[in-house]
Scaffold this motif. Structure first.
Motif, PDB file in Angstrom:
ATOM      1  N   ARG A 189       0.822  -1.202   0.000  1.00 16.44           N
ATOM      2  CA  ARG A 189       0.000   0.000   0.000  1.00 16.44           C
ATOM      3  C   ARG A 189       0.864   1.264   0.000  1.00 16.44           C
ATOM      4  O   ARG A 189       0.538   2.257  -0.646  1.00 16.44           O
ATOM      5  N   GLU A 190       1.964   1.209   0.750  1.00 19.42           N
ATOM      6  CA  GLU A 190       2.823   2.378   0.923  1.00 19.42           C
ATOM      7  C   GLU A 190       4.287   1.993   0.757  1.00 19.42           C
ATOM      8  O   GLU A 190       4.675   0.846   1.022  1.00 19.42           O
ATOM      9  N   LEU A 191       5.069   2.966   0.350  1.00 16.67           N
ATOM     10  CA  LEU A 191       6.518   2.871   0.377  1.00 16.67           C
ATOM     11  C   LEU A 191       7.002   3.941   1.338  1.00 16.67           C
ATOM     12  O   LEU A 191       6.687   5.125   1.168  1.00 16.67           O
ATOM     13  N   VAL A 192       7.757   3.527   2.353  1.00 16.19           N
ATOM     14  CA  VAL A 192       8.280   4.473   3.339  1.00 16.19           C
ATOM     15  C   VAL A 192       9.797   4.321   3.366  1.00 16.19           C
ATOM     16  O   VAL A 192      10.319   3.216   3.543  1.00 16.19           O
ATOM     17  N   VAL A 193      10.489   5.444   3.174  1.00 18.06           N
ATOM     18  CA  VAL A 193      11.946   5.447   3.123  1.00 18.06           C
ATOM     19  C   VAL A 193      12.474   6.262   4.304  1.00 18.06           C
ATOM     20  O   VAL A 193      11.967   7.355   4.589  1.00 18.06           O
ATOM     21  N   TYR A 194      13.506   5.729   4.947  1.00 23.57           N
ATOM     22  CA  TYR A 194      14.101   6.358   6.119  1.00 23.57           C
ATOM     23  C   TYR A 194      15.591   6.609   5.892  1.00 23.57           C
ATOM     24  O   TYR A 194      16.242   5.932   5.085  1.00 23.57           O
ATOM     25  N   GLN A 216      17.917  10.701  10.376  1.00 25.22           N
ATOM     26  CA  GLN A 216      16.719  11.495  10.604  1.00 25.22           C
ATOM     27  C   GLN A 216      15.652  10.657  11.294  1.00 25.22           C
ATOM     28  O   GLN A 216      15.550   9.451  11.054  1.00 25.22           O
ATOM     29  N   TRP A 217      14.843  11.318  12.114  1.00 18.03           N
ATOM     30  CA  TRP A 217      13.807  10.619  12.857  1.00 18.03           C
ATOM     31  C   TRP A 217      12.602  10.293  11.967  1.00 18.03           C
ATOM     32  O   TRP A 217      12.140   9.164  11.902  1.00 18.03           O
ATOM     33  N   ASN A 218      12.078  11.310  11.290  1.00 17.10           N
ATOM     34  CA  ASN A 218      10.908  11.104  10.450  1.00 17.10           C
ATOM     35  C   ASN A 218      11.294  10.487   9.105  1.00 17.10           C
ATOM     36  O   ASN A 218      12.438  10.635   8.653  1.00 17.10           O
ATOM     37  N   PRO A 219      10.364   9.805   8.452  1.00 21.12           N
ATOM     38  CA  PRO A 219      10.660   9.268   7.118  1.00 21.12           C
ATOM     39  C   PRO A 219      11.074  10.386   6.159  1.00 21.12           C
ATOM     40  O   PRO A 219      10.561  11.509   6.236  1.00 21.12           O
ATOM     41  N   ILE A 220      11.968  10.090   5.241  1.00 21.62           N
ATOM     42  CA  ILE A 220      12.332  11.067   4.218  1.00 21.62           C
ATOM     43  C   ILE A 220      11.402  10.959   3.011  1.00 21.62           C
ATOM     44  O   ILE A 220      11.383  11.846   2.157  1.00 21.62           O
ATOM     45  N   LEU A 221      10.618   9.877   2.963  1.00 23.45           N
ATOM     46  CA  LEU A 221       9.638   9.703   1.892  1.00 23.45           C
ATOM     47  C   LEU A 221       8.532   8.777   2.385  1.00 23.45           C
ATOM     48  O   LEU A 221       8.806   7.751   3.003  1.00 23.45           O
ATOM     49  N   HIS A 222       7.295   9.154   2.104  1.00 19.80           N
ATOM     50  CA  HIS A 222       6.142   8.324   2.473  1.00 19.80           C
ATOM     51  C   HIS A 222       5.099   8.505   1.382  1.00 19.80           C
ATOM     52  O   HIS A 222       4.441   9.542   1.308  1.00 19.80           O
ATOM     53  N   VAL A 223       4.961   7.510   0.501  1.00 16.37           N
ATOM     54  CA  VAL A 223       4.055   7.642  -0.640  1.00 16.37           C
ATOM     55  C   VAL A 223       3.162   6.413  -0.754  1.00 16.37           C
ATOM     56  O   VAL A 223       3.528   5.308  -0.360  1.00 16.37           O
ATOM     57  N   SER A 224       1.999   6.638  -1.332  1.00 13.56           N
ATOM     58  CA  SER A 224       1.081   5.557  -1.665  1.00 13.56           C
ATOM     59  C   SER A 224       1.496   4.962  -3.004  1.00 13.56           C
ATOM     60  O   SER A 224       1.733   5.689  -3.970  1.00 13.56           O
ATOM     61  N   LEU A 225       1.573   3.642  -3.096  1.00  8.34           N
ATOM     62  CA  LEU A 225       1.982   3.013  -4.348  1.00  8.34           C
ATOM     63  C   LEU A 225       0.948   3.225  -5.448  1.00  8.34           C
ATOM     64  O   LEU A 225       1.302   3.299  -6.625  1.00  8.34           O
ATOM     65  N   SER A 226      -0.313   3.338  -5.087  1.00  7.34           N
ATOM     66  CA  SER A 226      -1.338   3.568  -6.108  1.00  7.34           C
ATOM     67  C   SER A 226      -1.222   4.959  -6.717  1.00  7.34           C
ATOM     68  O   SER A 226      -1.800   5.234  -7.769  1.00  7.34           O
ATOM     69  N   ASN A 227      -0.461   5.838  -6.071  1.00  4.33           N
ATOM     70  CA  ASN A 227      -0.300   7.216  -6.540  1.00  4.33           C
ATOM     71  C   ASN A 227       1.167   7.535  -6.824  1.00  4.33           C
ATOM     72  O   ASN A 227       1.555   8.700  -6.855  1.00  4.33           O
ATOM     73  N   ILE A 228       1.968   6.498  -7.053  1.00  5.69           N
ATOM     74  CA  ILE A 228       3.411   6.682  -7.083  1.00  5.69           C
ATOM     75  C   ILE A 228       3.888   7.485  -8.298  1.00  5.69           C
ATOM     76  O   ILE A 228       4.914   8.169  -8.221  1.00  5.69           O
TER      77      ILE A 228
END
Length: 302
Positions: free
Chosen positions: A118-123, A127-139
């Motif tokens: 459902r999601e791709l989350v990159v860390y 850094q504490w927060n993700p540097i990328l958080h996207v929905s795969l259906s909207n990639i």
């Protein structure tokens, strides 16, 4: 990218992380340019010889084997871990395990990612927060952000992150031929530099469709002098002085506006990227406005 994939399949309890890996992550890393072998490659299921990592005085056992470790010239630069569609991949024990793997002495990557279909989350380990958080259906709408987070060019050269796309290169890609006349009307100049004795490079920005791009304007010494001659002395003199001593460049902060004509050049290989300058043939107008304030470029808003 996933136009042929039915994301409702993720709702089935039979759809597991191995399907996420094969249906979604594998094509994603192929599109990013990673292959099964060679200098830019993705290795499946890299095992650790010693599956423990010390964090302070605590010895953590690493219970995962990431699905993909991404390499450039045999240097591991990122890991991607697949999870099932019902698994949490933001601030969960899965993220903690991926972090422990990323910092392990046998790996040592700054970047680690998790995908549950459902999601791709990159860390980033820094850094504490993700540097990328996207929905795969909207990639597709966020593909430039995905590239900046995981493309081999950016992983091996982090200083490139945030670079604007090049306008001239964008023109060639849509079929505009080298030598085509380009007209620039009152563009705010960002910086000027002396590249050679008879070559000065001025940067500005413009849009190619909805994409904000950097424009490199190549000027001969005579056109550069024409630019200076149209400026107030108190502005022209500091620029001229900066061009006579290292690093032979000066920010202009958009306060100088330039109208000019020029022709699209050929592709030039820069240190980190390719670009296509516009070779200035005529300067028609120069305006100096000290009240101008331009916002710094933010690639996330382009």
């Amino acid at each position: 990218m996933f136009d042929d994939f039915d994301f409702s399949a993720l709702d089935s309890p039979e759809y597991k992380e191995d399907a996420v890996r094969e249906d979604l992550i594998a094509p994603l890393i192929r599109k990013l340019g990673y292959k099964a072998s060679g200098p830019v490659r993705a290795q499946r299921s890299k095992n650790l010889v010693h599956p423990f990592v010390m964090i302070g005085s605590k010895k953590n056992q690493i219970n995962i084997v990431p699905d993909y470790t991404l390499y450039v010239n045999d240097q591991p630069l990122a890991i991607i871990e697949a999870k099932g569609p019902r698994e949490e991949i933001v601030r969960s024990h899965h993220v903690e395990q991926a972090y422990s793997y990323a910092i392990h002495p046998e790996v040592r990557t700054d970047t680690y990612a998790l995908c549950n279909g459902r999601e791709l989350v990159v860390y980033s380990v820094s850094q504490w927060n993700p540097i990328l958080h996207v929905s795969l259906s909207n990639i597709d709408k966020h593909w430039s952000d995905v590239e900046e987070a995981l493309h081999p060019k950016f992983l091996s050269n982090p200083e490139l992150k945030g670079f604007m796309p090049d306008f001239g290169l964008a023109m060639l890609k849509v079929g505009i031929k080298p030598g085509t006349l380009q007209i620039m009307i009152l563009h705010h100049l960002q910086s000027v530099m002396r590249a050679e004795d008879d070559l000065y490079v001025v940067n500005t920005t413009t849009n190619a469709g909805d994409l904000e791009c950097m424009v490199s304007l190549d000027m001969s010494a005579s056109h550069y002098q024409q630019l200076l001659d149209k400026l107030p002395e108190e502005v022209a003199v500091p620029i001229a002085m900066a061009m006579k001593r290292a690093p032979y460049q000066m920010p202009l902060d958009g306060k100088i506006m330039l109208s000019c004509a020029g022709t699209l050049s050929e592709v030039i290989d820069g240190e980190y990227e390719q670009f296509v300058p516009i070779v200035v043939s005529e300067i028609t107008e120069v305006i100096y406005d000290p009240t101008v304030q331009i916002k710094p470029y933010d690639p996330k808003k382009v």
